[in-house]
Design a protein around this motif. Sequence first.
Motif, PDB file in Angstrom:
ATOM      1  N   ALA A 176       3.852  64.687  14.720  1.00 36.47           N
ATOM      2  CA  ALA A 176       5.059  65.585  14.909  1.00 36.47           C
ATOM      3  C   ALA A 176       6.163  64.825  15.934  1.00 36.47           C
ATOM      4  O   ALA A 176       5.994  64.246  16.651  1.00 36.47           O
ATOM      5  CB  ALA A 176       4.620  66.840  15.672  1.00 36.47           C
ATOM      6  N   ALA A 177       7.368  64.992  15.072  1.00 36.38           N
ATOM      7  CA  ALA A 177       8.648  64.376  15.894  1.00 36.38           C
ATOM      8  C   ALA A 177       9.559  65.553  16.322  1.00 36.38           C
ATOM      9  O   ALA A 177       9.831  66.467  15.737  1.00 36.38           O
ATOM     10  CB  ALA A 177       9.274  63.604  15.132  1.00 36.38           C
ATOM     11  N   THR A 178      10.064  65.286  17.571  1.00 39.66           N
ATOM     12  CA  THR A 178      11.058  66.227  18.022  1.00 39.66           C
ATOM     13  C   THR A 178      12.464  65.489  18.093  1.00 39.66           C
ATOM     14  O   THR A 178      12.433  64.367  18.474  1.00 39.66           O
ATOM     15  CB  THR A 178      10.640  66.991  19.330  1.00 39.66           C
ATOM     16  N   GLN A 179      13.551  66.273  18.277  1.00 37.45           N
ATOM     17  CA  GLN A 179      14.694  65.782  18.504  1.00 37.45           C
ATOM     18  C   GLN A 179      15.331  66.677  19.237  1.00 37.45           C
ATOM     19  O   GLN A 179      15.815  67.954  19.001  1.00 37.45           O
ATOM     20  CB  GLN A 179      15.643  65.116  17.322  1.00 37.45           C
ATOM     21  N   LYS A 180      15.980  66.520  20.616  1.00 34.60           N
ATOM     22  CA  LYS A 180      16.671  67.614  21.229  1.00 34.60           C
ATOM     23  C   LYS A 180      17.989  67.157  21.199  1.00 34.60           C
ATOM     24  O   LYS A 180      18.564  66.180  21.561  1.00 34.60           O
ATOM     25  CB  LYS A 180      16.779  67.756  22.923  1.00 34.60           C
ATOM     26  N   VAL A 181      18.852  67.983  20.408  1.00 36.92           N
ATOM     27  CA  VAL A 181      20.282  67.619  20.060  1.00 36.92           C
ATOM     28  C   VAL A 181      21.248  68.125  21.152  1.00 36.92           C
ATOM     29  O   VAL A 181      22.044  67.114  21.505  1.00 36.92           O
ATOM     30  CB  VAL A 181      20.716  68.459  18.816  1.00 36.92           C
ATOM     31  N   PHE A 182      21.203  69.179  21.563  1.00 40.31           N
ATOM     32  CA  PHE A 182      22.068  69.426  22.857  1.00 40.31           C
ATOM     33  C   PHE A 182      21.317  70.739  23.592  1.00 40.31           C
ATOM     34  O   PHE A 182      20.526  71.521  22.831  1.00 40.31           O
ATOM     35  CB  PHE A 182      23.488  69.817  22.621  1.00 40.31           C
ATOM     36  N   GLU A 183      21.850  70.994  24.716  1.00 35.70           N
ATOM     37  CA  GLU A 183      21.438  72.288  25.484  1.00 35.70           C
ATOM     38  C   GLU A 183      22.121  73.288  24.773  1.00 35.70           C
ATOM     39  O   GLU A 183      23.507  73.297  24.773  1.00 35.70           O
ATOM     40  CB  GLU A 183      21.583  72.288  26.910  1.00 35.70           C
ATOM     41  N   TRP A 184      21.576  74.429  24.387  1.00 36.43           N
ATOM     42  CA  TRP A 184      22.368  75.429  23.411  1.00 36.43           C
ATOM     43  C   TRP A 184      22.501  76.632  24.412  1.00 36.43           C
ATOM     44  O   TRP A 184      23.652  76.721  24.980  1.00 36.43           O
ATOM     45  CB  TRP A 184      21.370  75.854  22.415  1.00 36.43           C
ATOM     46  N   ILE A 185      21.625  77.095  24.907  1.00 36.59           N
ATOM     47  CA  ILE A 185      21.854  78.369  25.612  1.00 36.59           C
ATOM     48  C   ILE A 185      20.951  78.228  26.945  1.00 36.59           C
ATOM     49  O   ILE A 185      19.822  77.993  26.770  1.00 36.59           O
ATOM     50  CB  ILE A 185      21.389  79.807  24.924  1.00 36.59           C
ATOM     51  N   SER A 186      21.690  78.503  28.049  1.00 36.78           N
ATOM     52  CA  SER A 186      20.760  78.359  29.221  1.00 36.78           C
ATOM     53  C   SER A 186      21.323  79.359  30.311  1.00 36.78           C
ATOM     54  O   SER A 186      22.295  79.432  30.905  1.00 36.78           O
ATOM     55  CB  SER A 186      20.913  76.726  29.747  1.00 36.78           C
ATOM     56  N   VAL A 187      20.543  80.676  30.247  1.00 37.20           N
ATOM     57  CA  VAL A 187      20.839  81.679  31.162  1.00 37.20           C
ATOM     58  C   VAL A 187      19.587  82.200  31.813  1.00 37.20           C
ATOM     59  O   VAL A 187      18.723  82.626  31.078  1.00 37.20           O
ATOM     60  CB  VAL A 187      21.713  82.922  30.365  1.00 37.20           C
ATOM     61  N   GLY A 188      19.759  81.724  33.359  1.00 32.12           N
ATOM     62  CA  GLY A 188      18.513  82.196  34.031  1.00 32.12           C
ATOM     63  C   GLY A 188      17.292  81.309  33.330  1.00 32.12           C
ATOM     64  O   GLY A 188      17.294  80.308  33.076  1.00 32.12           O
ATOM     65  N   THR A 189      16.302  82.505  33.131  1.00 32.64           N
ATOM     66  CA  THR A 189      15.041  81.575  32.573  1.00 32.64           C
ATOM     67  C   THR A 189      15.203  81.593  31.012  1.00 32.64           C
ATOM     68  O   THR A 189      14.089  80.763  30.305  1.00 32.64           O
ATOM     69  CB  THR A 189      13.856  82.411  32.859  1.00 32.64           C
ATOM     70  N   PHE A 190      16.301  81.996  30.494  1.00 31.98           N
ATOM     71  CA  PHE A 190      16.439  81.972  29.011  1.00 31.98           C
ATOM     72  C   PHE A 190      17.073  80.482  28.650  1.00 31.98           C
ATOM     73  O   PHE A 190      18.105  80.344  28.676  1.00 31.98           O
ATOM     74  CB  PHE A 190      16.934  83.232  28.445  1.00 31.98           C
ATOM     75  N   GLN A 191      16.229  79.623  28.375  1.00 32.89           N
ATOM     76  CA  GLN A 191      16.730  78.452  28.013  1.00 32.89           C
ATOM     77  C   GLN A 191      16.211  78.233  26.584  1.00 32.89           C
ATOM     78  O   GLN A 191      15.047  77.875  26.226  1.00 32.89           O
ATOM     79  CB  GLN A 191      15.744  77.278  28.966  1.00 32.89           C
ATOM     80  N   VAL A 192      17.266  77.843  25.848  1.00 35.06           N
ATOM     81  CA  VAL A 192      17.007  77.424  24.457  1.00 35.06           C
ATOM     82  C   VAL A 192      17.904  76.298  24.092  1.00 35.06           C
ATOM     83  O   VAL A 192      19.060  76.213  24.140  1.00 35.06           O
ATOM     84  CB  VAL A 192      17.426  78.593  23.369  1.00 35.06           C
ATOM     85  N   ASP A 193      17.284  75.089  23.625  1.00 38.44           N
ATOM     86  CA  ASP A 193      17.877  74.201  23.403  1.00 38.44           C
ATOM     87  C   ASP A 193      18.110  73.996  22.017  1.00 38.44           C
ATOM     88  O   ASP A 193      17.200  74.316  21.106  1.00 38.44           O
ATOM     89  CB  ASP A 193      17.228  72.587  23.708  1.00 38.44           C
ATOM     90  N   ALA A 194      19.063  73.312  21.351  1.00 37.35           N
ATOM     91  CA  ALA A 194      18.993  73.050  19.879  1.00 37.35           C
ATOM     92  C   ALA A 194      18.418  71.793  19.393  1.00 37.35           C
ATOM     93  O   ALA A 194      18.770  70.715  19.746  1.00 37.35           O
ATOM     94  CB  ALA A 194      20.741  72.703  19.504  1.00 37.35           C
ATOM     95  N   SER A 195      16.983  72.032  19.460  1.00 36.55           N
ATOM     96  CA  SER A 195      16.039  71.103  19.156  1.00 36.55           C
ATOM     97  C   SER A 195      15.343  71.435  17.940  1.00 36.55           C
ATOM     98  O   SER A 195      15.214  72.138  17.461  1.00 36.55           O
ATOM     99  CB  SER A 195      15.063  71.228  20.234  1.00 36.55           C
ATOM    100  N   LEU A 196      15.067  70.198  17.414  1.00 39.56           N
ATOM    101  CA  LEU A 196      14.276  70.165  16.164  1.00 39.56           C
ATOM    102  C   LEU A 196      12.841  69.626  16.172  1.00 39.56           C
ATOM    103  O   LEU A 196      12.606  68.794  16.881  1.00 39.56           O
ATOM    104  CB  LEU A 196      15.079  69.285  15.008  1.00 39.56           C
ATOM    105  N   LEU A 197      12.252  70.064  15.350  1.00 37.22           N
ATOM    106  CA  LEU A 197      10.792  69.838  15.316  1.00 37.22           C
ATOM    107  C   LEU A 197      10.411  69.595  13.790  1.00 37.22           C
ATOM    108  O   LEU A 197      10.457  70.356  12.914  1.00 37.22           O
ATOM    109  CB  LEU A 197      10.031  71.069  15.799  1.00 37.22           C
ATOM    110  N   LEU A 198       9.745  68.273  13.494  1.00 36.88           N
ATOM    111  CA  LEU A 198       9.416  67.948  12.491  1.00 36.88           C
ATOM    112  C   LEU A 198       7.886  67.593  12.342  1.00 36.88           C
ATOM    113  O   LEU A 198       7.489  66.571  12.995  1.00 36.88           O
ATOM    114  CB  LEU A 198      10.278  66.590  11.788  1.00 36.88           C
TER     115      LEU A 198
END
Lengths: 504, 629, 501, 99
Positions: free
Chosen positions: B63-85
Motif C-alpha cells: 500500500a502506498a500513501t501520499q499526503k498532498v496537503f493539510e486540508w482541514i484542521s480544526v481542533g481534533t478534526f484533522q483531515v489531510d488531502a491524502s491518498l491511499l493506493l
Amino acid sequence: MLTAPKLDYALLAPILIILGTALLGVIVEAFVKQALRARLQLVIALAGISIALGQLYLVRNQGSSIAAVTSVSIDGSGIFIQGAILIFAFLGILIIADQDHFAPQASTLPGSIEEASALESGKQQTEVFPLTLFAVSGAMLFPIATDFITLFVALEVLSLPLYLMVGLSRRRRLLSQEAALKYFLLGAYSSAFFLFGAALLYGYSGSLSLNGLTDAIRGSGGNDVFLLLGAAFLSVGLLFKIGAVPFHSWTPDVYQGAPTPITGFMAAATKAAAFGATLRIFYIGLDAAQVSWKPAIAGIAVITMIFGSIAAISQRDIKRMLALSSIAHTGFVLIAVVSLNKSALSATLFYLVAYGLATIGAFGIVTLVRDSAGEVTDINRWVGLGKKSPLVAAVFSLFLLSFAGIPLTSGFVGKFAIFSAAYESGNIYLVVAGVLSSAIAVFFYLRLILMLFFAGETNGSVSVVIPSVLTRIAISISAIATVVLGLAPSLLLDVAQNFAYFLR
Amino acid sequence: MTTSTNLVYLIALPLFSAALLLLLGRIADKWGHIFATLISGSVFVIGVAEFFAMQDRDGEARAATQKVFEWISVGTFQVDASLLLDQLSICFVLLISGVGTLIHIYSIAYMSHDHDRRRFFAYLNLFIAAMLLLVLGDSYLNLYVGWEGVGLASYLLIGFWNQKPEYATAAKKAFVANRVGDLGLSLAIMIAFTQFGTVTFAGVKEGASGASAGALTAIGAMLLLAAAGKSAQFPLQSWLGDAMAGPTPVSALIHAATMVTAGVYLITRSNFIFDASPTAQLMVVTVGAITLLFGALIGTAKDDIKKALAASTMSQIGYMILATGLGPVGYAFAIMHLLTHGFFKAGMFLGAGSVMHGMSDEVNMRRYGAIGKVMPITAATFGLGYLAILGVPPFAGFYSKDKIIETAFNAGGIEGILLGGATLLGAAITAFYMTRVIVLTFTGTKRWDENAHPHESPLLMWAPMAILAIGSVTSGFLLNSGSALVNWLQPVVNERHEHHAEEFLPPLVVSTMALVVVAIGIAFAILKYRTVSVIAPTDVSIFTKAARKDLYQDSFNEAVLMRPGQKLTAGLVTTDYKVIDGLVRSVGWIIQTTSSALRSIQNGYVRSYALIMVLGVLTLVTAIWMVTL
Amino acid sequence: MSILTTLQLLPLIGAIVVAVLPVGNAKLIKQTALGFSLLVTAVSLFMAFSFKTDETALQFTETRSWISAFNINYSVGIDGMALALILMTTILVPIVFLAGWNESENGRWSVKVFYILLLILETMMIGVFAATDVFLFYVIFEAMLLPVYFLIGGYGVGERAAAAMKFLLYSLFGGLLMLAALIGLYVISTNQGGGTFDIAKLSELTIDSATQNWLFLGFFIAFAIKAPLWPLHTWLPTAAKSATAGTSTLLLGVLDKVGTYGMIRFCMNFFPEATKTFTPAIITLAVISILYGAFLAIGQKEINSLIAFTSISHFGFITLGIFALTSQGLTGAIFYMVNHGFSTAALFLTAGWMIKRRGSSNIADFGGLQRVTPVLAWSFFLAGMSALALPGLSSFISEFLVLVGSFAKYPVAAILGTTGIILAALYVLIVVQRSLHGETPETNKGILDLNLREKIAIAPVIAVLVVLGFYPKPVLNAINPTTQTIMTHAGVSDPIAKVAK
Amino acid sequence: MDIANYIYLSVLLFTIGAIGVVIRRNAIVVFMCIELMLNAANLAFVTFSRVHGNLSGQVASFFTMVVAACEVVVGLAIIVTIYRSRRSASVDDASLLKR
C-alpha cells in the motif's frame, strides 16, 4: 429697622437683561415708526439675548442659593437650562423674524376689512418680540425658583405671553385663536391646580420654600394628607406644562394652531423650563417623599411614552404629529425625573438641549413648506418632497432620525444617557418600556421619511420657499448641532455633567 | 506503507484537463477530445506503472500513501488531502482509467457530430478525476469529496442534452437520489468522528474493535444508505433507469462500469465496520437480494435497450452488494464480479450505443431485429458480453457470479437458502431478459423503418468494444486462477482464512444448478419471443405491467414523498405569509387601530380635555394615596 | 493610527471625493468609487498578510476616547474572525461595484448618491467588525441600516419602499432591545468597578443568572433578526426581492453576518451561563430555520426571494454551529459566514444579471439559458453548487464542520440539519433546471452572455469558492485561535471521542 | 370656629371651580370658575398662614391676586377676540382643532 434684602445682581442679571430688553421692545413698539420697527425689534431682541447669554457665561461657575434671598437658587442645572432657553430663544427669534407668519394686527377680525388693509399697507405689529422675551424671562426664572410664590409667578410670566403668541397666526386665524383659547383655559386651569397644590404644601410644611418642605417631610415621615394632595396637585401644573399624559390634551391642538415659529420655540423652551422646575421640585423638594410619588410619576412616564408614540402614528398633520412626538419625548425625560440620580440629571440636561434644537429645526422646516395659502401641514402633501427639494427633505429627515433616536444623531445619545441613568437607578422596567415605545415611535418617523423620499407622485401645488437668511441660519445651526452632538456628544455631555447639580 | 509522490497526478491530470477544456471554451473544440483521451490514457499508464510497482513490493509495503496537503484542521478534526493506493484501490484505478480510456476513444467517434463534444470530454475527465479521488482518498471525507464529485459529473452527463426537459429532469432526479445517499455518508462520517475521533480508514479500522455494537450498526446502516444511493440499490434505485438519458458512453462508463459500483467499494472499504456488525451485514444482504431480483424483474419488461441494460446493472450490483454482506469471504468475490461486470456491461452498453448509432438513436428494441446481420462486430462483442453475464463457462461471469451464488448458499441456515435461492432465481431471470435483449435486437426478423440504414460502426467504436469483449471472456478466468484476486485483496479485506462452518453445497453442484436455471431462462425467452410485435402489447400480465413501471417505485416515491413534500412546501409558503408575517402585520394593525382610537379621544372640546385632566388628577391622587398607604 | 482606522477612513474619503465630483459624469464617479474600493481591498490584503495567526490577542488595536462621560472609546482591533469578515467585505465591495456597474442609473436619485451610500456603507461594514467597544459597535450596527434603507428604497425595484421600511423596522426593533441590554451591561460594569464598554472587560463581569438571561435575550433577538432566524425572518425575502443585486449581496453577505458575528462576539462572550441556558432553544430554532428556509426556497417562484430563503437556511446552519460550542462547530460557523458571503454574492450577482437581461425575476420566465448564455449559466450553476455545499467548494467544508461539530453534542439536531442537504439539492436544482435547462423560449433567445466587465466581477468570487474549497487552511488557521479563545472563555471543551485512539 | 372649616370651604370652592370648568360652556363662566379655584387657593393660603403663625401664606395670596389680575387681562383679550371672530363665547364652538 428694615434692611433691604441683599440681591446678587450678577447672578440675576441674565433674567433682568431679558426683562429689560422686553420692556425696551414694548417702548419700541409704541414709539418707533412702522418701517424701522421690525428690524429694530429683531436687533434688540437678539442683542438682549446675546448679552444675557454672555453674562450667564461669565457667572456660570458661581452658584448661589441666596442670590435673591431664598427665592431662587442659581446652581448648575439652573444655569445650564437658562443657557439652553436663551439659545432656543435666539434660534426661535431668528425664525420668528420672518413676519410672514404673524397677523399684522392681531386684534382685527379675521376676514375683516381692517385686516386686509393692515395686510396691504404692511402695518405689521411686532409685539411678538417683546412677548417672546417676556416668556423667556419667565422660562428662565421657572427652573431656578425655589419657593412657591416665585414658581407660580414664573409659571405665569412664562405662560401668559405664550397664550397670546399662540393666537397671532396670520393664516387660519380662527384655528390660531381657538388654540390660544384652549391653551389659555387649560393652562389657567392647571395653574389653579398648581397653586392649590402649593397652598396645601404650605399648609403641610408651614413654609413656602422647597427647603422648608423637605425639612418638614424629613421631620414627619411624609404621609400627611396635605402633603400627598399637595404633591399631586403641584405635579398637575408641572405635568401640564411638559405635556404628560393625561394632561397633554392641549398639546396637539395648540401646536397645530399656533404660528409655526412659535410652536417650535414653545416646544423647545417651555419644555426645558418646565422640566427644569419639575426636576428641582422633585429632586430637592419632594425627594424625601419619593416613595409616594415615584410609582405614579413612573406610571405617567410609561403611559406618556406609549401614548405619544402610538397616537402619532395615525396623525395626518405634521404639526400634530410632531406634537405627539413631543409628548413621547416628555415620557422619556420623565424617566429621568423618577431616576433621581446625578446621571439622570445630566442626561436630562443633554436631552433637553438635543431635543430642543432638533425641534426648533424641524418646525423651522415646516415653515418652509407652503402652497399659495400658506404652510402645508397635511402629511400627504409632503409626499415626494425629497425629489423636489432634496436638501430640505434631507435635513428634515435628520431631525426625524434624531427624534427617533437613531445613532450618530444627538437624539440617540440623549436617549442612551437617559436609559442608562434609569437602569442605574434600578428602574429597568422603564428602560424596557422606553425601548418598546421607541420602537413604535420609529415607525412614524420612518414612514414620514419614506413619504418624503420614496413615495410615488410629487405634489405639484406644494413648494418649498427659499428660506430667509435668518431661518436658514437657525435651521443650519440646529442641524449642525444635531449631527455634532451625535458624533461628538462629549462636547455637551461633559458640560452637562459639570452642571448637573442642585443647590439647596 | 510506502510513501509515494505520484498518486496525486492520477487525479490532478484529469481534473486540470477538465478545467482547462471548460475554461478555454470553443477555442479547444478542435483538439479537446484528443487531449482528454490522451490524459485519460496517461492516467491509465500511471495506474499500470503503479500496479507493477506495487507488485514488486511485499506485504505491508504494497500500500502506498501520499499526503498532498493539510486540508482541514480544526481542533481534533484533522483531515489531510491524502491518498491511499492499496490492493483494493488499484483494481479500481485500473478499471476506471482502463475502461475510461476505451470509452474516451469510443466517444471520439460516437460524439463526433455533437456540437459540444469538447464539453462532453471535459465532463468525462471530471468524472475520472472524481472517481479516482473516491477510490484513492485515505479517509471517508476525501472519499466523500469524490463521492459527490462523481455525482456532479453524473448529473452533468445525464443532463448533457438538458435542452430536453425530461433529460434535465432525469439528471436532477439522479442528483437528488444520490444526495439521499450522501446524507447517509455524511452521517456515517459524523458518527465515526464522534466515536473514533478520526475519519481516516486506518483510524476507524483501528478503533472499530472497541466501539459499541450500536455505533457500528449505525455507521454500517448509514454507509449502506450511501451505497444504495450511489449504486442504485433498493430503495433508492429509481434514478438509474432515467439516467439513461445521458449519452450512451456515459451509461457504459458511469452507470454501468464504475460510478454505480462505488457503493460496493464503500462497503468493501469499510469491511472492518460490517465485519463487526452482523446486523449491518444482514441489512446489506437484504438490500442486495431485493435489488438483484428487483432489477432483474424490471429488466424483463423494458423495451428500451438502455433501460433494460440499466435494470440489469442494478441487478448485478445487487449481487455484488449481497456478496459484500456475506462477510470476509464475500468482498473479494464482490470485487471480482465488479471487475468482470465492468468489462461485460460496459461492452454491452457500447454495443447498444453502436446499435443506436446505426439506427439513428432508436432505442426501442421492438424496432430492431436481425441487426446481427448488418452489424456483425457489434453483435459478436455484445454476444460475448451476453455469455459472460449469464455465467456460461468459461466466460467471466461464470467465475464471479457463481462464486457469489456459492457463498450465498454457504451463509448457512435459512439465510443461506434464502440468499442462495434469490441469487439463483436472479440468474434465471437474468438469462431470460438478456436473451430477450439478444433476440429482440440481433436475431429474428427486421422490424426497423425503411428510413433506418443500420451499419457497422467505425473502428474507433468497435475497437473498444472488442477489447472489452476480450475482457468479458478472459477476466474471470484470470482473476480467479489460483485465487489471484482473493489473495491480492486479502490484506485489505482481512480474510482470516478461517474455514467456514461447512460448505452447504459443493461448488460443482452450485454451478450445475446455476447453469440449469440459466438454460431454463434462455429457453423461456426464446420461446416467448419467437414473434415480436413492434408495438408493445398491452394485454400483459400484471407482473409485466408492474415491471414496465419499475415495480411502481416511482409512483410510490411520488405518492409518499413528492406529493406530500409539495403540499408541505405550499403549506409552508402560505403559513409564512399568513401566520408568521401575519403575526407581525397584526401587531402593526393593532397599533394602528389603537392609534386611531386614541385619535378620536382628541375631540377638540376644551371641556372634555379638562375632564380628562380632572380624571387624571383623581387617578394621580388615588395612585399616590394607594402607594403611600 | 491603526491600519484599521485607515481602512475605515479610505472609503469615507472616497465618499467625500465622489461627493465633490460633478453629478453628470457618471463614469468618473463609478471609476473613482471603484478605485477607492480597490485601494481598500489592497490595504486590507496588506493587513491580512501582516496579521499573525499564532497570536490570540487582538491585533492592530487603537483606542481613543470618544464619549468620556460614559467611558466610551473609539477602539478597534481584530482577531481572526474579524479579519476574515473584513477581508470578505473589502473583496466583495469592488465586485459589487463592478457587477452592478449600471444598477445605479435607474434609481430615484443620481449615480453619485448611490456610490456615496455604498462607500459610507463600506466604512461602516469594516467598522462594525473592527470595533472592540460595544457602544461603537452598536452605533455602527444601527447606523449602517440607513445607507441600506436608502439603497433599497432609492434604487430598488417593485415594492421597494415597503421593503425598505420593513427591513428597517425589524432591524431597529432588534437594535432597541439590544440597546436596553447594552445599557444593562454598562450599568453592571459601573457597579463592578468602573463603567466600560470594552469587550474584553465586559466579558469578565460576574452577572447573576437571571440578569444574564434577560441581557442575553436582548442581544440575541437583535442578532437573530439580523441573521434571520426563524421566525424573525420575514423581512429578508421582501428586502431581497426589492433590492438591487449589489445591495442584496452586501445585505445578506455582509450585514446579516453582523448578526451571527454578534452572537459569537457578544452573546457567548458576555453571558456564558445564559448561553448554556438558551442553547437548546436556539438549536431548535436553528434547525427549524435550516429546514424551513429550504422548504420555502423550494416553494418560491421568484428568484431573489428563493436566494433569500436559502440564506435563511444557511443562517440556520451558522447558528447551529455557533451554539453547538465545539471547535468544529464554531470554526465551521465562522468559516461558513465567509463562504456564505461569497456564495450569496455569486448567486445574487448572477441572478441579478439574469433578471436584468430578461426583465423579469420570475423563475418561470427563464429557461434554456445554458444554450444562449453559457458563461452566465455556468456562473449561476456554480453559485448554486456552492449553495448546496458541493464538496470541492468552500461552503462544503464549513457546512460539514458545522454538522460534524454539532453532531457530537446534539445528534438529533445535526441529523435533521443534515437532511437539509437533500432539500438544498432540490432548491438549487429546481431553479437551475427551470432557468438554465430545457428548450430556449423565443423570448430568451436574444439574451446576451456576460461581457468582460461582468466576467471580471464574477471570476474572483468563484475563484475564492474553489480555492478555499481545496485549501481552506489560511482562513481556518486565522479562525482557530478565535474559536479556542471563545471556548476557553465559555469553559467548554470538545467532546472526547468515545473510543480513544 | 374650627380652623378646619376654612379648609373645607376652600376645598369646596376649589371643587366647584374645577367642576364648573368641565360643565360650563361659556368661556367667561369657565374663566370665572378658574378664578374661583385661584381664590380657593388664596383662602387656603391665608388659613394656613394663620395655622402656622407666619405671614408667608398671606404674602402668597397677594401675589396670587396680582397674577390673577394679569391672567384676566390676557384671558379676556383672548376670549373677546374669539367672541368677535365667532360671535359666540361658547367653548364648545371652538373645536376645529381636533384629531
